[in-house]
Scaffold this active site. Structure first.
Site, short mmCIF file in Angstrom:
data_model
loop_
_atom_site.label_atom_id
_atom_site.label_comp_id
_atom_site.label_asym_id
_atom_site.label_seq_id
_atom_site.Cartn_x
_atom_site.Cartn_y
_atom_site.Cartn_z
N GLU A 100 0.83 -1.20 0.00
CA GLU A 100 0.00 0.00 0.00
C GLU A 100 0.86 1.25 0.00
OE1 GLU A 100 -3.14 -2.04 3.12
OE2 GLU A 100 -1.80 -0.44 3.77
N CYS A 113 3.07 8.25 2.06
CA CYS A 113 3.47 7.23 3.02
C CYS A 113 3.82 5.96 2.24
CB CYS A 113 2.32 6.99 3.99
SG CYS A 113 2.71 5.77 5.23
N CYS A 120 5.58 -7.87 7.45
CA CYS A 120 6.50 -7.34 8.46
C CYS A 120 6.87 -8.45 9.43
CB CYS A 120 5.81 -6.20 9.21
SG CYS A 120 6.94 -5.17 10.16
N CYS A 124 4.17 -6.17 16.00
CA CYS A 124 3.66 -5.23 17.01
C CYS A 124 2.18 -5.56 17.22
CB CYS A 124 3.84 -3.79 16.55
SG CYS A 124 5.58 -3.38 16.27
N CYS A 127 -0.66 -3.38 15.65
CA CYS A 127 -0.53 -3.01 14.23
C CYS A 127 -1.13 -4.10 13.36
CB CYS A 127 0.95 -2.83 13.87
SG CYS A 127 1.22 -2.54 12.12
N CYS A 350 -2.22 1.56 8.21
CA CYS A 350 -1.25 0.52 7.90
C CYS A 350 -1.83 -0.89 7.73
CB CYS A 350 -0.23 0.53 9.03
SG CYS A 350 1.28 -0.28 8.63
#
Ligand code: SAH
Length: 371
Positions: A100, A113, A120, A124, A127, A350
């Site tokens: 994205e 962004c 990832c 976290c 997230c 995100c």
């Protein structure tokens, strides 16, 4: 039923090559060295995707290039515009992986962004990208391509620049941990900062990290962009839970790396991002502790209201709690703006759009394989 089309023969793509890469490619092609500079201008300053339009090159040379190379863009698999003007593109690369890119227009600037990885590894817990596994690093070309696609969509290539819609700032705050993909991020940013191309200066670029301590110093010395730290907690036991990377690089080590960050000054402060989670990290005592921790660091604090996602184990702090927290930090002399949520209607936060796309594809029948 449509017959699956065979993929065309793929020529190497010149978009996304750095100065040295482009020069080497053209030298191997037998072109004189100044050709690389001419192509650089067409690719990164003018955004040209058609060799035929490169009028400073001879017609024969343009035809030779077109027969051997591409000037491509990743496919835009979804493009959304929010009621608040935020735009989001889901980009699909040749191997089918998606990331994205989000454009956030503000009065004085337009911020893009950018993602650095597919998925990832950080996990976290607040997230949404953290719920997706890491698939792979993006290449430098794929990082640069995100800016090229945004400029295409915003009509920002000279000579027809739209003055009210421009990418003036870049934040590496999309999917992924940029300092776990350091080499490709550094190579991409070199291309982005080149004054004869995209020409976005290091002062307008911010790299956000969960705190990969050994790479922070390198980032300051070699790339020199602004730094943002996803701090989110003032005690190691809480940060261990929110940002598991903290177990490897705890708060004291992280803040030491910030104190030593080359280029940090009162004119160029390090941003500390702090996601506001109800009952987890949002008390006035924690605000005071944050102020104590930041002593000696040229810092500003960015309070981010938690952006909820389905199944998230947290809630956003109340407006009153956020306001009190911000007041405490502000009273200690730090700027502590609360980030306004943007583009909620297009899942701009995100990882959210990508997950929606993966869910949708799982519901669709499997595509015909061209094997
Ligand atoms: N890995 C890098 C960059 C990507 S995350 C980093 O950790 O900084 C970009 C920012 O968005 C980080 O501060 C992250 O903590 C924050 N973020 C992620 N999910 C969020 C959510 N649901 N609500 C609010 N902020 C979130």
């Amino acid at each position: 039923m449509a017959t699956p089309t065979l993929p065309e023969t793929q020529h190497p793509d010149l978009v996304g090559l750095g100065r040295a890469g482009l020069a080497a490619e053209l030298a191997a092609f037998g072109a004189e060295p100044f050709r690389a500079r001419q192509l650089w201008h067409w690719i990164y300053h003018r955004g040209t995707t058609d060799f035929a339009a490169m009028t400073s090159l001879s017609k024969v040379f343009r035809e030779q290039l077109a027969a051997h190379y591409e000037l491509g863009r990743p496919a835009v698999s979804r493009a959304l515009t929010s009621v608040d003007g935020t735009r989001k593109w889901l980009l699909r690369f040749d191997d089918g992986q998606e990331v994205e890119t989000v454009y956030i227009p503000e009065e004085e600037r337009g911020t893009l962004c950018v993602s650095s990885q597919v998925g990832c590894t950080l996990s976290c817990t607040f997230c949404h990208t953290g719920t997706q596994r890491l698939v792979r690093n993006l290449t430098a070309a794929e990082i640069v391509a995100q800016i090229m696609v945004a400029r295409d969509a915003l009509g920002e290539w000279p000579p027809a620049v739209q003055p009210d819609r421009q990418v003036t700032n870049i934040v590496l705050m999309g999917m992924g941990e940029p300092l776990f993909n350091y080499d490709n991020v550094a190579e991409a940013l070199k291309i982005v900062m080149d004054p004869e191309g995209l020409a976005i200066s290091r002062r307008k670029i911010t790299l956000s990290t969960a705190g990969v301590v050994p790479a922070i110093r390198r980032c300051g010395a070699e790339i020199g962009v602004n730094l943002a730290i996803s701090l989110h907690a003032v005690r190691d036991d809480i940060r261990d839970r929110l940002v598991p990377l903290n177990r490897k690089y705890p708060i004291t080590e992280l803040l030491d790396a910030c104190r030593r960050y080359p280029g940090a000054s009162n004119a160029r402060r390090i941003t500390f991002e702090y996601v506001m989670l109800k009952g987890i990290n949002d008390s006035p005592a924690e605000a005071r502790e944050l102020v104590r921790l930041l002593a000696g660091i040229p810092a500003k604090v960015n309070l981010i209201p938690f952006n909820p996602w389905p199944g998230a184990p947290y809630e956003c702090s109340s407006e009153a709690a956020i306001a009190t927290f911000s007041d405490v930090v502000f009273a200690a002399g730090y700027s502590a703006p609360v980030r306004t949520p943007r583009g909620r209607d297009i899942l701009a936060a995100c990882g959210q759009l990508k997950s929606a796309s993966v869910r949708q594809r799982k519901r669709e029948p499997a595509p015909l394989s061209a094997a």
